[in-house]
Design a protein around this motif. Structure first.
Motif, PDB file in Angstrom:
ATOM      1  N   SER A   2       0.742  -1.516   0.112  1.00  0.00           N
ATOM      2  CA  SER A   2      -0.381  -0.233   0.004  1.00  0.00           C
ATOM      3  C   SER A   2       0.877   2.281  -0.196  1.00  0.00           C
ATOM      4  N   ARG A   3      -0.021   2.498  -0.260  1.00  0.00           N
ATOM      5  CA  ARG A   3       0.940   3.662   0.089  1.00  0.00           C
ATOM      6  C   ARG A   3       1.117   4.096   1.294  1.00  0.00           C
ATOM      7  N   THR A   4       0.763   3.309   2.075  1.00  0.00           N
ATOM      8  CA  THR A   4       1.476   3.633   3.322  1.00  0.00           C
ATOM      9  C   THR A   4       2.652   2.580   3.926  1.00  0.00           C
ATOM     10  N   ARG A   6       4.738   1.675   1.340  1.00  0.00           N
ATOM     11  CA  ARG A   6       6.118   1.973   0.285  1.00  0.00           C
ATOM     12  C   ARG A   6       6.222   3.754   1.174  1.00  0.00           C
TER      13      ARG A   6
END
Length: 99
Positions: A2-4, A6
């Protein structure tokens, strides 16, 4: 990923790199190199211990565990895909071939 996750990975990598730079400037390159050698040796021994533990845990099992359960349906609405025939889903919903 997920973006978080990453963003957290990039920040943690940057922090570790910054800590290495600060340590090498503060301690000097020679002493920092010796400390890095010790830390990497400990990390390598830890990885070896985990690998041996995993091998010991899986020694009595079949590779890949138990095979997945598969159901074969027969009847008018099924087609043998391996033979290269047309694919039929459910109530004669055709995919490919004559429609």
């Amino acid at each position: 990923m997920s973006r978080t996750q990453r963003i957290m990975l990039v920040c943690a990598t940057g922090a570790a790199g910054g800590a290495c730079l600060v340590a090498s400037v503060y301690l000097g390159l020679d002493r920092a190199d010796k400390i890095a050698s010790i830390v990497s040796a400990v990390a390598g021994l830890g990885a070896l211990a985990v690998a041996i533990y995993q091998l010991a845990q899986s020694s009595g099992e079949q590779p890949g565990g138990s095979p997945p359960r598969q159901v074969q349906r027969g009847g008018d609405n099924s087609t043998n895909i391996q033979s290269g025939g047309n694919i039929k889903f459910g109530d004669s919903n055709n995919l490919g071939g004559d429609r």
